[in-house]
Write an enzyme that holds these catalytic residues in place. Structure first.
Site, PDB file in Angstrom:
ATOM      1  N   GLY A 236      24.583  -5.380 -22.910  1.00  0.00           N
ATOM      2  CA  GLY A 236      24.798  -6.317 -21.812  1.00  0.00           C
ATOM      3  C   GLY A 236      24.711  -5.640 -20.468  1.00  0.00           C
ATOM      4  O   GLY A 236      24.678  -4.409 -20.368  1.00  0.00           O
ATOM      5  N   PRO A 238      25.736  -4.156 -16.706  1.00  0.00           N
ATOM      6  CA  PRO A 238      26.891  -3.325 -16.320  1.00  0.00           C
ATOM      7  C   PRO A 238      28.066  -4.182 -15.857  1.00  0.00           C
ATOM      8  O   PRO A 238      27.886  -5.191 -15.171  1.00  0.00           O
ATOM      9  CB  PRO A 238      26.344  -2.478 -15.169  1.00  0.00           C
ATOM     10  N   GLU A 460      19.616 -18.516  10.831  1.00  0.00           N
ATOM     11  CA  GLU A 460      20.589 -18.943   9.819  1.00  0.00           C
ATOM     12  C   GLU A 460      20.707 -20.465   9.773  1.00  0.00           C
ATOM     13  O   GLU A 460      20.892 -21.045   8.698  1.00  0.00           O
ATOM     14  CB  GLU A 460      21.954 -18.307  10.102  1.00  0.00           C
ATOM     15  N   HIS A 463      17.956 -21.781   7.536  1.00  0.00           N
ATOM     16  CA  HIS A 463      18.310 -21.710   6.108  1.00  0.00           C
ATOM     17  C   HIS A 463      19.207 -22.882   5.721  1.00  0.00           C
ATOM     18  O   HIS A 463      18.972 -23.555   4.700  1.00  0.00           O
ATOM     19  CB  HIS A 463      19.059 -20.403   5.811  1.00  0.00           C
TER      20      HIS A 463
END
Length: 668
Positions: A236, A238, A460, A463
């Site tokens: 899997g 970390p 920003e 976005h």
């Protein structure tokens, strides 16, 4: 009787340093006694020497040329005189008869000799005048032995360093270099971890618990003809809890538990790795039933090379060969189970992964929202909180976080609360901790010009606007233009946790990512370098759509992804030059389409984009509520809620229909 023996006084253990101390005392004693340091010898001046010589009291004068001293020996008659009473009685010395009564320090040797010879002539004396050089036995011995001692000491130090450190475990000394460095878990002294400390991971826990149960109660399984599994491989990403699961096994199992890392087998000496593997399994078999845990097994378990011209991997491959033999070889003892953990299962050797060696491969995935809630419950136990925290809310705020990340969030929240001089940790501290881990540390003192700040605000806001307008884009949580880490501004989203992703969803996400650069183009008719991370993310998404997931019409249902990872080391591409040109064109076409789409969307909502950017410049941080005031509520959220209700109703109807059909068949 046994109790009396245990509680009785313990005998002091023999220590080799006693021998060294005894030798040093003997050398020092020999030096003192041999040189006559304890004799009653007195110092005299040159004039006293001349007077004693004229009186005929001196039998012999021994001139020590290298120390500029003269040793005076008196006659038997002179020793009876009252003048020499202090030096007449000489104590015991190892060199009896050779102890002088007086010692005289002289200056120039030639003048000293001339004066003595003149007095001898004048008084017609037969006093003996001899010469010698004095040497220190201890000093000479040390000077002789010191080079050898230094060479041997340096050699032992280097051997200890090369064999894994001085005095540390079985591999500490040079003669034990081939011994295993595994640590045997002691449940009485070591910190005990139980399965209760492992939140989530139900499937993985069930598999591992069964292994522990098999060792505790093997008759339950062997009575049905079952055999104990040889090994289990925990695979899997970390931080998902692979090593924690192994610690829980060590805490729960009532059998010896040997723990070590894959790198503990690697050594600069040839044959050491294989020797340590043999010694490890020998210890485990002697204490069987037992469990061996090898963390980061990819250090020794990598696939063996077919064309190994350099020989650089021979030692590692010998270690792997020995491990394969011990796990399932000719004389394998079945009462030893091997647990291993890795996040690089794709590079492991196929012989290691086959049934009979690692019978079970347990995939430990990133936790979902329910498992994240359970992990928060575990890590919040030692933390003093100000109010009852909504764990569902915290779980929703941490999508894609591993168990280690959640532990870091809880710890960071406690540190933030302590920094603010709080008595307990609040909900806001946890939100600040999430921002700190995802975005980095706030840098409010960073110098940004007003023009740059305005560009960042519109970037920003772009976005936020595009993601609000698109159906499949992730819903916004907050937007900030406060610099964090390496970023000048950031937007936080709450992505939907999907198991499969459709092309329209990926395109909406790409369009929202390009919204920042599109906003700069719409407002300023200029673009900047601030969209670097956005472009990197979009390019990777577009390349994955075209070359990995087969979501492009021109390339078709093909993938150039290699799950084994072997193509990474190849010098040739798995497609032709013409296909490479097509791939480049399709990636560019896909990105430019979404960029134009974002520009059109922002041009139509330019007034709302400007209002949002101005509010962002004013507050520096805005949340979902601010966007709702400007744009209104997202219509897609309602549609998703209705869809979820309809799906739930359909599931109930399907269940009831199935029950009715079953009843009818039973009646028939």
């Amino acid at each position: 009787m046994a109790k009396e023996n245990n509680t009785g006084p313990k005998k002091p253990k023999f220590n080799t340093w006693w021998i060294y101390g005894l030798i040093a005392i003997l050398l020092i004693g020999f030096q003192f006694f041999g040189s006559g340091n304890f004799a009653n010898t007195k110092k005299a001046s040159t004039s006293e020497l001349q007077e004693y010589l004229r009186n005929g009291d001196i039998r012999k004068i021994l001139v020590i040329t290298n120390t500029r001293q003269a040793k005076i020996f008196l006659t038997e008659e002179a020793l009876n005189k009252e003048v020499h009473t202090d030096v007449a009685d000489q104590p015991f010395s190892l060199t009896a008869g050779a102890t002088p009564q007086y010692i005289v320090n002289y200056g120039d040797q030639q003048n000293f000799e001339n004066e003595i010879n003149e007095i001898k002539k004048e008084n017609n004396l037969d006093t003996e005048l001899t010469y010698d050089q004095e040497s220190n036995v201890l000093t000479e011995l040390l000077l002789t032995l010191l080079p050898f001692v230094l060479i041997i000491g340096i050699w032992i130090y280097l051997m200890r360093r090369m064999s894994g450190g001085a005095g540390g475990g079985a591999g500490g000394q040079i003669f034990n270099i081939g011994k295993s460095k595994a640590k045997l878990f002691d449940e009485k002294t070591d910190t005990r971890t139980s399965f209760k400390d492992v939140a989530g991971l139900e499937g993985a826990k069930e598999e591992v618990e069964e292994i522990v149960e098999f060792l505790r109660n093997p008759d339950k399984y062997t009575s049905l003809g079952g055999k104990i599994p040889k090994g289990a491989l925990l695979v899997g990403p970390p931080g998902t809890g692979k090593t924690l699961l192994a610690k829980a096994v060590a805490g729960e199992a009532k059998v010896p538990f040997f723990s070590l890392s894959g790198s503990d087998f690697v050594e600069m000496f040839v044959g050491v790795g294989a020797s340590r593997v043999r010694d490890l399994f020998k210890q485990a078999k002697d204490k069987s039933p037992a469990i061996i845990f090898i963390d980061e097994i990819d250090a020794i378990g990598r696939a063996r090379g077919k064309n190994n011209f350099t020989g650089s991997n021979d030692e590692r491959e010998n270690t792997l060969n020995q491990l394969l033999t011990e796990m399932d070889g000719f004389g394998t003892n079945t009462n030893v189970i091997v647990l291993a953990a890795t996040n690089r299962a794709d590079v492991l050797d196929k012989a290691l992964m086959r049934a009979g060696r690692f019978d079970r491969q347990i995939y430990v995935d990133l936790p979902d929202i329910r498992e994240r809630k359970e992990i928060f419950e575990v890590h919040l136990r030692p933390i003093k909180t100000a109010e009852t925290l909504d764990l569902d809310f915290l779980a929703k705020q941490t999508p894609g976080f591993s168990g280690a990340d959640i532990a870091n969030v809880c710890n960071e929240a406690a540190l933030i609360a302590a920094r603010k001089e709080k008595k307990a940790v609040s909900k806001q501290d946890f939100l600040d901790a999430v921002d700190r881990i995802v975005g980095g540390l706030e840098k409010k003192n960073k110098i940004i010009t007003p023009g740059e700040k305005e560009t960042i605000a519109y970037h920003e806001a772009g976005h936020a606007t595009v993601s609000w307008m698109l159906e499949h884009a992730a819903p916004l949580v907050k937007v900030t233009i406060v610099p964090r880490g390496q970023s000048l501004g950031a937007a936080w989203y709450l992505p939907e946790e999907r198991l499969i992703v459709r092309p329209e969803q990926m395109k909406d996400e790409m369009c929202a990512t390009l919204g920042g650069r599109a906003a700069e183009k719409v407002i300023f008719n200029k673009i900047s370098t601030g969209a670097l991370s956005d472009l990197e993310k979009v390019t990777k998404q577009a390349r994955a759509m075209v070359t990995i997931y087969g979501l492009n019409d021109e390339i078709g249902n093909l993938t150039y992804y290699d799950s084994s990872g072997q193509n990474e080391y190849g010098f040739s591409k798995p497609y032709s030059e013409q296909t490479a040109l097509t791939i480049d064109k399709e990636i560019s076409k896909l990105i430019e389409e979404q960029y134009e789409r974002a520009v059109d969307l922002l041009a139509k909502n330019k007034d709302k984009l400007t209002e949002l950017a101005e509010r962002l410049l004013e507050k520096e941080v805005i949340f979902k509520d601010d966007l709702e005031k400007i744009f209104g509520k997202r219509p897609f959220d309602k549609d998703k809620a209705l869809e979820a209700e309809e799906i739930a109703k359909k599931n109930k109807e399907n269940i009831s229909e199935t029950e009715t059909e079953t009843e009818t068949e039973t009646e028939k």
